[in-house]
Design an enzyme around this catalytic site. Sequence first.
Site, PDB file in Angstrom:
ATOM      1  N   SER A  26       0.834  -1.218   0.000  1.00 14.42           N
ATOM      2  CA  SER A  26       0.000   0.000   0.000  1.00 14.42           C
ATOM      3  C   SER A  26       0.861   1.257   0.000  1.00 14.42           C
ATOM      4  O   SER A  26       0.345   2.365   0.052  1.00 14.42           O
ATOM      5  CB  SER A  26      -0.913   0.003   1.234  1.00 14.42           C
ATOM      6  OG  SER A  26      -0.135  -0.121   2.409  1.00 14.42           O
ATOM      7  N   ASN A 113      -1.673  -2.330  13.666  1.00 12.98           N
ATOM      8  CA  ASN A 113      -3.129  -2.158  13.708  1.00 12.98           C
ATOM      9  C   ASN A 113      -3.544  -0.917  14.492  1.00 12.98           C
ATOM     10  O   ASN A 113      -4.407  -0.153  14.045  1.00 12.98           O
ATOM     11  CB  ASN A 113      -3.799  -3.415  14.273  1.00 12.98           C
ATOM     12  CG  ASN A 113      -3.556  -4.628  13.389  1.00 12.98           C
ATOM     13  OD1 ASN A 113      -3.025  -4.482  12.277  1.00 12.98           O
ATOM     14  ND2 ASN A 113      -3.914  -5.810  13.864  1.00 12.98           N
ATOM     15  N   THR A 158     -40.296  27.017  -8.102  1.00 17.59           N
ATOM     16  CA  THR A 158     -40.581  25.638  -7.696  1.00 17.59           C
ATOM     17  C   THR A 158     -40.815  24.902  -9.003  1.00 17.59           C
ATOM     18  O   THR A 158     -41.367  25.481  -9.958  1.00 17.59           O
ATOM     19  CB  THR A 158     -41.827  25.526  -6.788  1.00 17.59           C
ATOM     20  OG1 THR A 158     -42.958  26.036  -7.489  1.00 17.59           O
ATOM     21  CG2 THR A 158     -41.653  26.285  -5.479  1.00 17.59           C
ATOM     22  N   HIS A 159     -40.385  23.660  -9.072  1.00 18.64           N
ATOM     23  CA  HIS A 159     -40.476  22.877 -10.323  1.00 18.64           C
ATOM     24  C   HIS A 159     -39.780  23.600 -11.485  1.00 18.64           C
ATOM     25  O   HIS A 159     -40.167  23.428 -12.635  1.00 18.64           O
ATOM     26  CB  HIS A 159     -41.930  22.583 -10.707  1.00 18.64           C
ATOM     27  CG  HIS A 159     -42.782  22.157  -9.556  1.00 18.64           C
ATOM     28  ND1 HIS A 159     -42.878  20.847  -9.132  1.00 18.64           N
ATOM     29  CD2 HIS A 159     -43.562  22.877  -8.710  1.00 18.64           C
ATOM     30  CE1 HIS A 159     -43.698  20.774  -8.088  1.00 18.64           C
ATOM     31  NE2 HIS A 159     -44.116  21.993  -7.804  1.00 18.64           N
ATOM     32  N   SER A 280     -14.200  27.226 -26.031  1.00 21.27           N
ATOM     33  CA  SER A 280     -14.398  25.999 -26.797  1.00 21.27           C
ATOM     34  C   SER A 280     -13.297  25.899 -27.837  1.00 21.27           C
ATOM     35  O   SER A 280     -12.866  26.912 -28.395  1.00 21.27           O
ATOM     36  CB  SER A 280     -15.768  26.039 -27.476  1.00 21.27           C
ATOM     37  OG  SER A 280     -15.780  25.162 -28.588  1.00 21.27           O
ATOM     38  N   LYS A 286     -17.805  30.868 -27.497  1.00 19.88           N
ATOM     39  CA  LYS A 286     -18.241  30.240 -26.244  1.00 19.88           C
ATOM     40  C   LYS A 286     -17.435  30.662 -25.022  1.00 19.88           C
ATOM     41  O   LYS A 286     -16.233  30.862 -25.080  1.00 19.88           O
ATOM     42  CB  LYS A 286     -18.147  28.717 -26.364  1.00 19.88           C
ATOM     43  CG  LYS A 286     -19.094  28.137 -27.388  1.00 19.88           C
ATOM     44  CD  LYS A 286     -20.476  27.906 -26.833  1.00 19.88           C
ATOM     45  CE  LYS A 286     -20.493  26.606 -26.064  1.00 19.88           C
ATOM     46  NZ  LYS A 286     -21.825  26.281 -25.610  1.00 19.88           N
ATOM     47  N   ASN A 288     -17.611  28.883 -21.395  1.00 18.11           N
ATOM     48  CA  ASN A 288     -18.290  27.777 -20.708  1.00 18.11           C
ATOM     49  C   ASN A 288     -17.971  27.741 -19.211  1.00 18.11           C
ATOM     50  O   ASN A 288     -16.834  27.976 -18.810  1.00 18.11           O
ATOM     51  CB  ASN A 288     -17.860  26.442 -21.334  1.00 18.11           C
ATOM     52  CG  ASN A 288     -18.316  26.315 -22.775  1.00 18.11           C
ATOM     53  OD1 ASN A 288     -19.385  26.820 -23.135  1.00 18.11           O
ATOM     54  ND2 ASN A 288     -17.515  25.649 -23.593  1.00 18.11           N
ATOM     55  N   GLU A 293     -19.205  23.042 -13.515  1.00 21.68           N
ATOM     56  CA  GLU A 293     -19.644  21.725 -14.001  1.00 21.68           C
ATOM     57  C   GLU A 293     -18.765  20.624 -13.417  1.00 21.68           C
ATOM     58  O   GLU A 293     -19.240  19.544 -13.077  1.00 21.68           O
ATOM     59  CB  GLU A 293     -19.587  21.680 -15.534  1.00 21.68           C
ATOM     60  CG  GLU A 293     -20.666  22.515 -16.185  1.00 21.68           C
ATOM     61  CD  GLU A 293     -20.488  22.628 -17.698  1.00 21.68           C
ATOM     62  OE1 GLU A 293     -21.484  22.800 -18.382  1.00 21.68           O
ATOM     63  OE2 GLU A 293     -19.349  22.529 -18.192  1.00 21.68           O
ATOM     64  N   TYR A 320      -9.164  -6.466  13.666  1.00 21.46           N
ATOM     65  CA  TYR A 320      -8.606  -5.912  12.434  1.00 21.46           C
ATOM     66  C   TYR A 320      -8.639  -6.934  11.295  1.00 21.46           C
ATOM     67  O   TYR A 320      -8.331  -8.113  11.479  1.00 21.46           O
ATOM     68  CB  TYR A 320      -7.151  -5.456  12.650  1.00 21.46           C
ATOM     69  CG  TYR A 320      -6.513  -4.990  11.358  1.00 21.46           C
ATOM     70  CD1 TYR A 320      -6.680  -3.669  10.930  1.00 21.46           C
ATOM     71  CD2 TYR A 320      -5.797  -5.861  10.539  1.00 21.46           C
ATOM     72  CE1 TYR A 320      -6.137  -3.239   9.725  1.00 21.46           C
ATOM     73  CE2 TYR A 320      -5.255  -5.435   9.330  1.00 21.46           C
ATOM     74  CZ  TYR A 320      -5.433  -4.127   8.931  1.00 21.46           C
ATOM     75  OH  TYR A 320      -4.903  -3.717   7.736  1.00 21.46           O
ATOM     76  N   GLN A 325      -7.190  -1.810   4.780  1.00 22.49           N
ATOM     77  CA  GLN A 325      -6.169  -1.084   4.026  1.00 22.49           C
ATOM     78  C   GLN A 325      -6.794  -0.336   2.844  1.00 22.49           C
ATOM     79  O   GLN A 325      -6.262   0.664   2.375  1.00 22.49           O
ATOM     80  CB  GLN A 325      -5.109  -2.065   3.521  1.00 22.49           C
ATOM     81  CG  GLN A 325      -4.004  -1.424   2.732  1.00 22.49           C
ATOM     82  CD  GLN A 325      -2.815  -2.359   2.557  1.00 22.49           C
ATOM     83  OE1 GLN A 325      -2.142  -2.709   3.523  1.00 22.49           O
ATOM     84  NE2 GLN A 325      -2.575  -2.785   1.339  1.00 22.49           N
ATOM     85  N   LYS A 328      -7.883   3.823   2.496  1.00 28.94           N
ATOM     86  CA  LYS A 328      -7.042   5.002   2.262  1.00 28.94           C
ATOM     87  C   LYS A 328      -7.394   5.765   0.981  1.00 28.94           C
ATOM     88  O   LYS A 328      -7.587   6.974   1.020  1.00 28.94           O
ATOM     89  CB  LYS A 328      -5.559   4.630   2.180  1.00 28.94           C
ATOM     90  CG  LYS A 328      -5.038   3.682   3.224  1.00 28.94           C
ATOM     91  CD  LYS A 328      -4.794   4.329   4.540  1.00 28.94           C
ATOM     92  CE  LYS A 328      -4.342   3.285   5.553  1.00 28.94           C
ATOM     93  NZ  LYS A 328      -5.125   2.023   5.562  1.00 28.94           N
TER      94      LYS A 328
HETATM   95  N1  ARG Z   1      -1.196  -1.261   5.768  1.00 28.87           N
HETATM   96  C1  ARG Z   1      -2.094  -1.778   6.739  1.00 28.87           C
HETATM   97  C2  ARG Z   1      -3.420  -1.004   6.700  1.00 28.87           C
HETATM   98  O1  ARG Z   1      -3.475  -0.025   6.078  1.00 28.87           O
HETATM   99  C3  ARG Z   1      -1.493  -1.668   8.088  1.00 28.87           C
HETATM  100  C4  ARG Z   1      -1.928  -2.701   9.081  1.00 28.87           C
HETATM  101  C5  ARG Z   1      -1.499  -4.035   8.680  1.00 28.87           C
HETATM  102  N2  ARG Z   1      -1.680  -4.983   9.706  1.00 28.87           N
HETATM  103  C6  ARG Z   1      -1.605  -6.282   9.460  1.00 28.87           C
HETATM  104  N3  ARG Z   1      -1.742  -7.052  10.429  1.00 28.87           N
HETATM  105  N4  ARG Z   1      -1.392  -6.749   8.259  1.00 28.87           N
HETATM  106  O2  ARG Z   1      -4.385  -1.396   7.294  1.00 28.87           O
END
Ligand code: ARG
Length: 460
Positions: A26, A113, A158-159, A280, A286, A288, A293, A320, A325, A328
Amino acid sequence: MNSNSKLWGGRFSASTDSIMEAFSSSVDFDRRLFSVDIDGSIAHARMLTATHILTEEECTAIIVGLTAIREEIISGDFIWSAAHEDVHMNIEAALTERVGEAGKKLHTARSRNDQVATDIRLYLRETLDGIEDRLNHLLGAIIDLAEREADTLMPGFTHMQVAQPVTFGHHLLAWFEMLIRDRERFLDCRRRLNISPLGSAALAGTSFPIDRKMTATELGFDGITENSLDAVSDRDFAIEFGSAGALLMIHLSRISEELVLWSTDRFGFIDLSDAFCTGSSIMPQKKNPDVVELIRGKSGRVVGNLNTLLVLMKGQPLAYNRDNQEDKEPLFDTADTLNASLDVMGAMVPEISVNREQMREAASQGFATATDLADYLVRKGVPFRDAHEMVGQAVRFCIDEGLDLAELSLSHFHAFSSVIEEDVYGVLTLEGSVAAKDHVGGTAPKQVRSAIERARTRLQ
Ligand code: ARG
């Protein structure tokens, strides 16, 4: 890399499959957590020292090492390695390389964790503070514009049909209400997430005599989590952030849609500054409103991110699981999108130029004061249902004759109701119509001005 070079390689006899390594790493995205991760590690090292688990020398070596690593990362010289899986192990491995034995001791009484749960909370807290600043700026800009346009008349819809006249200031204050509720939601989310999970370790807590309150205080948390299993596993605080973010983007998309409509030639209510529009590649005439948007469009990804986070959590047993993971990327994407959208909106609103004549003109079409005429009849003793019917007939007559209500003569009016007198013309004007909505929450310019006063106080 053979199995033993992994930080967790001890119980393994075969090395990691390279496909598996790429799949589970990751670090390409969670490296964004490096600074909060280092903050967390320094606080943890200080606590381990205060509780005599580490020596002062070890603590100093760790802090010096981590501080140097932070600088290396900021300067772009740090070499990230997928083999070290994530941000936490990349930094820990680099620390051990720099300072030796002490680096290996940092992870005492801690697990990735509780480390990652801490990092995300710290990251989101910082993000929330930035969002709050941006929201405050935008809210301030909306109030300023509302003050300038407190008397400006426009059609309320309205509408998407002309309904009743309102003041533009009043319309803008509706945006203010939407967005200040978003601010409350973020603040509420911050309150629940600013609690330290550190010390929960892998899931059960730790056998070392740690001081959880000390790390919490060091890191600016308001308290410590009550249950280690819950603390390492739930990401509900991230879902709350994603949810508040999705609502904010939905609000911004509604505002964007109005800006798009109003800036068309057909509406002509406003002009967006050239700085926020694009041309454009084929049509030279144009201009825009691409930027608004895009905000409207980007609401899609933030709603999608919320969905990702919810489904990610669904059915996860305690404690956990590696599923987490996956939280993120949607979180980072939501944060980036909120920041960028708020920055653009906050810069654009003060630059909006208003075509008051055009707005007024639009409000005077579509029989926008028909309800005022019905109210007038009610004040003269006519039951509201009957008044509604009479005005409906008068409008029908006007449509057939190509007239506006204010253009009818008294004798015209008397064909619909005998109680109508000269004073009726006062209620048929746009100014009279809005001035009559004179109560808290109403569109009268006087009310808009006092709402602006209150809004400024609430913004503080
Ligand atoms: N990269 C992991 C996460 O984002 C960290 C925790 C990993 N823990 C494990 N026991 N594999 O959650």
